[in-house]
Design a protein around this motif. Sequence first.
Motif, PDB file in Angstrom:
ATOM      1  N   LEU A 121      31.786  10.399  62.843  1.00  0.00           N
ATOM      2  CA  LEU A 121      32.945  10.997  63.539  1.00  0.00           C
ATOM      3  C   LEU A 121      32.506  12.078  64.522  1.00  0.00           C
ATOM      4  N   THR A 122      31.263  12.528  64.397  1.00  0.00           N
ATOM      5  CA  THR A 122      30.669  13.555  65.269  1.00  0.00           C
ATOM      6  C   THR A 122      31.555  14.807  65.381  1.00  0.00           C
ATOM      7  N   LYS A 123      32.087  15.194  64.232  1.00  0.00           N
ATOM      8  CA  LYS A 123      32.825  16.448  64.074  1.00  0.00           C
ATOM      9  C   LYS A 123      32.298  17.109  62.799  1.00  0.00           C
ATOM     10  N   PRO A 124      32.364  18.435  62.712  1.00  0.00           N
ATOM     11  CA  PRO A 124      31.939  19.074  61.457  1.00  0.00           C
ATOM     12  C   PRO A 124      32.798  18.587  60.284  1.00  0.00           C
ATOM     13  N   ALA A 125      32.204  18.467  59.093  1.00  0.00           N
ATOM     14  CA  ALA A 125      32.902  17.867  57.946  1.00  0.00           C
ATOM     15  C   ALA A 125      34.096  18.697  57.472  1.00  0.00           C
ATOM     16  N   HIS A 126      34.214  19.953  57.930  1.00  0.00           N
ATOM     17  CA  HIS A 126      35.392  20.741  57.514  1.00  0.00           C
ATOM     18  C   HIS A 126      36.593  20.481  58.421  1.00  0.00           C
ATOM     19  N   THR A 127      36.434  19.643  59.474  1.00  0.00           N
ATOM     20  CA  THR A 127      37.541  19.444  60.421  1.00  0.00           C
ATOM     21  C   THR A 127      38.288  18.131  60.220  1.00  0.00           C
ATOM     22  N   THR A 169      52.148  12.338  67.938  1.00  0.00           N
ATOM     23  CA  THR A 169      50.992  11.623  67.360  1.00  0.00           C
ATOM     24  C   THR A 169      49.762  11.736  68.255  1.00  0.00           C
ATOM     25  N   HIS A 170      49.970  11.521  69.553  1.00  0.00           N
ATOM     26  CA  HIS A 170      48.813  11.463  70.455  1.00  0.00           C
ATOM     27  C   HIS A 170      48.098  12.807  70.574  1.00  0.00           C
ATOM     28  N   GLN A 171      48.766  13.882  70.202  1.00  0.00           N
ATOM     29  CA  GLN A 171      48.102  15.194  70.250  1.00  0.00           C
ATOM     30  C   GLN A 171      47.208  15.440  69.043  1.00  0.00           C
ATOM     31  N   HIS A 172      47.288  14.566  68.049  1.00  0.00           N
ATOM     32  CA  HIS A 172      46.484  14.775  66.836  1.00  0.00           C
ATOM     33  C   HIS A 172      45.249  13.874  66.784  1.00  0.00           C
ATOM     34  N   GLN A 173      45.027  13.113  67.852  1.00  0.00           N
ATOM     35  CA  GLN A 173      43.843  12.240  67.905  1.00  0.00           C
ATOM     36  C   GLN A 173      42.866  12.843  68.913  1.00  0.00           C
ATOM     37  N   SER A 174      41.712  13.280  68.425  1.00  0.00           N
ATOM     38  CA  SER A 174      40.778  13.942  69.341  1.00  0.00           C
ATOM     39  C   SER A 174      39.374  13.346  69.239  1.00  0.00           C
ATOM     40  N   MET A 175      38.651  13.474  70.331  1.00  0.00           N
ATOM     41  CA  MET A 175      37.279  12.959  70.408  1.00  0.00           C
ATOM     42  C   MET A 175      36.299  13.847  69.647  1.00  0.00           C
ATOM     43  N   GLY A 176      35.294  13.234  69.072  1.00  0.00           N
ATOM     44  CA  GLY A 176      34.143  13.970  68.575  1.00  0.00           C
ATOM     45  C   GLY A 176      33.222  14.321  69.737  1.00  0.00           C
ATOM     46  N   LEU A 177      32.097  14.936  69.411  1.00  0.00           N
ATOM     47  CA  LEU A 177      31.135  15.319  70.457  1.00  0.00           C
ATOM     48  C   LEU A 177      29.725  15.041  69.962  1.00  0.00           C
ATOM     49  N   VAL A 178      29.018  14.225  70.726  1.00  0.00           N
ATOM     50  CA  VAL A 178      27.610  13.960  70.381  1.00  0.00           C
ATOM     51  C   VAL A 178      26.827  13.755  71.671  1.00  0.00           C
ATOM     52  N   ILE A 179      25.596  14.255  71.686  1.00  0.00           N
ATOM     53  CA  ILE A 179      24.692  13.984  72.807  1.00  0.00           C
ATOM     54  C   ILE A 179      23.745  12.884  72.339  1.00  0.00           C
TER      55      ILE A 179
END
Length: 474
Positions: A174-180, A284-294
């Motif tokens: 998911l490329t997000k910290p596990a607390h999010t 709904t669409h405001q609660h779907q966000s991208m992860g971040l990975v390089i």
Amino acid sequence: MTTLDRDVVIIGAGPSGLTAAYELRKAGKTVAVLEARDRVGGRTWTQDMDGATIEIGGQWISPDQTGLYSLIEELGIETFERHKEGASVYLAEDGTRTVYSGEDFPVGESTVAEMNRLIAEMDRLTTEVNPDAPWEHPQAEELDKISFHHWLRNISGDEVACNNVGLFIAGGMLTKPAHTFSALQALLMSASAGSFSNLVDEDFILDRRIVGTMQGVSIALAERLGEDVFLNNPVLKLDWSDAGVTAHGADVSVNAKKVIVAVPPNLYSRISYNPPLPRRQHVTHQHQSMGLVIKVHAVYETPFWREEGLSGTCFGPSAIVQEVYDNTYHGESTGTLVGFISDTQADAMFALDEAARKEAILKGIAGFLGDKALDPEVFYLSDFAAEEWTRGAYATSYDLGGLFRFGPDQNKNVGPIYFSSSDLAGEGYQHVDGAVRMGRRTAARIVAAVDGTEHDMDYDGVVSKFGTLAALDA
Ligand code: FDA
């Protein structure tokens, strides 16, 4: 401005939109695909850099990804095996480097046992989760209220085990910290791949690559669609009513009976809908966000690590570069490494200037594979987060509590407007396989709606063990 009349207009020429268009065409419908960029493929993209083939976006395919496998078979596209031979390297939190073989990280007997217990618990729960409807699990609400980070620590006191198991979903997927994100979101990721054990096994989940690259799948689909794919045509305005839609691109407008919005969910609000979408979709669409990975590539004269008996596979759950793999494209004599820098580590890297960032990342890779890694011939850092038509990587997921609350509506059509994305898939979620499955499924739903017929019950092209989503159609 050219105005076209079609049965279906598709917004976005990524693998999902192009698969949908291809299926609709096969079913005798007329289509037009409007794409914002000057290329097809979306989050799959290849470039030749000084003779090395670099896959900047999606590239690997795993054995369970039968939606994508059946499509490439139809298109006459083959796969090749990722280089896997040799030992792996593990970097512990205190910087200790260990060369190891086998599946278990070299973290000491009791932590290995604890990791295996946590993996078994995730596997047990995963068997109960329908990837197409994780919100139907009897404990779904509870599991969506707690972060994956805290859920792991509630069932284990071994910090290293929790961190390492968390990494497979957090930094790794998911490329997000596990607390999010929630434990339910983690279970969806796991169910989408068949089991948690599959996600943990890099030889399974990163099994093979595509001859001609993953973007080649989209290019092959676009070739079949020919002049019905319009590049450089971002759709910023969509007029709609029950009678149909008009999608406005830069120099092409398309009137159609139905539209498929095949862009990542975080970009749904980039389009101005006239009339506006219903309240439920707005929220709904405001609660779907991208992860971040390089995703970083370093190309060397030869794959020097192989001569040292190493596979190129490296893990460092606390390191800047958390994962490294041999990513040499088949037939090339140079050696290519790919590394991943996820979420907060990516923030830290982007805070540096270009030269300092390159130095820090190469030092990170050298920490696993030695000083020869410091001097590549090509160094390339992917930056999908800076791309207007993606804005992150790899994909979108819900914030805490969002999956249970909004998930049941995410795939519902709004009148003639249908949504199709890998990020809305069950099986193959966040992967090209999911994009293909969603493209096929959406095309089948539209054919049934336009023709007034029953659904093909098996519209993924693959029978799901949990049945169908026919109930979605409004
Ligand atoms: P995708 O985002 O690919 O396509 C959407 C298209 O819509 C884009 O072409 C975009 O330009 C266009 N668009 C957006 N807004 C528009 C507008 N308003 N008007 C017109 N067009 C618009 N998967 C996998 O299976 N194996 C892997 O190894 C990886 N690895 C990986 C690495 C990296 C760095 C990334 C970023 C992603 C991956 N993935 C992956 C994920 C995979 O690439 C992803 O799941 C699919 O590309 C999603 O396909 P979609 O068609 O759903 O969206």
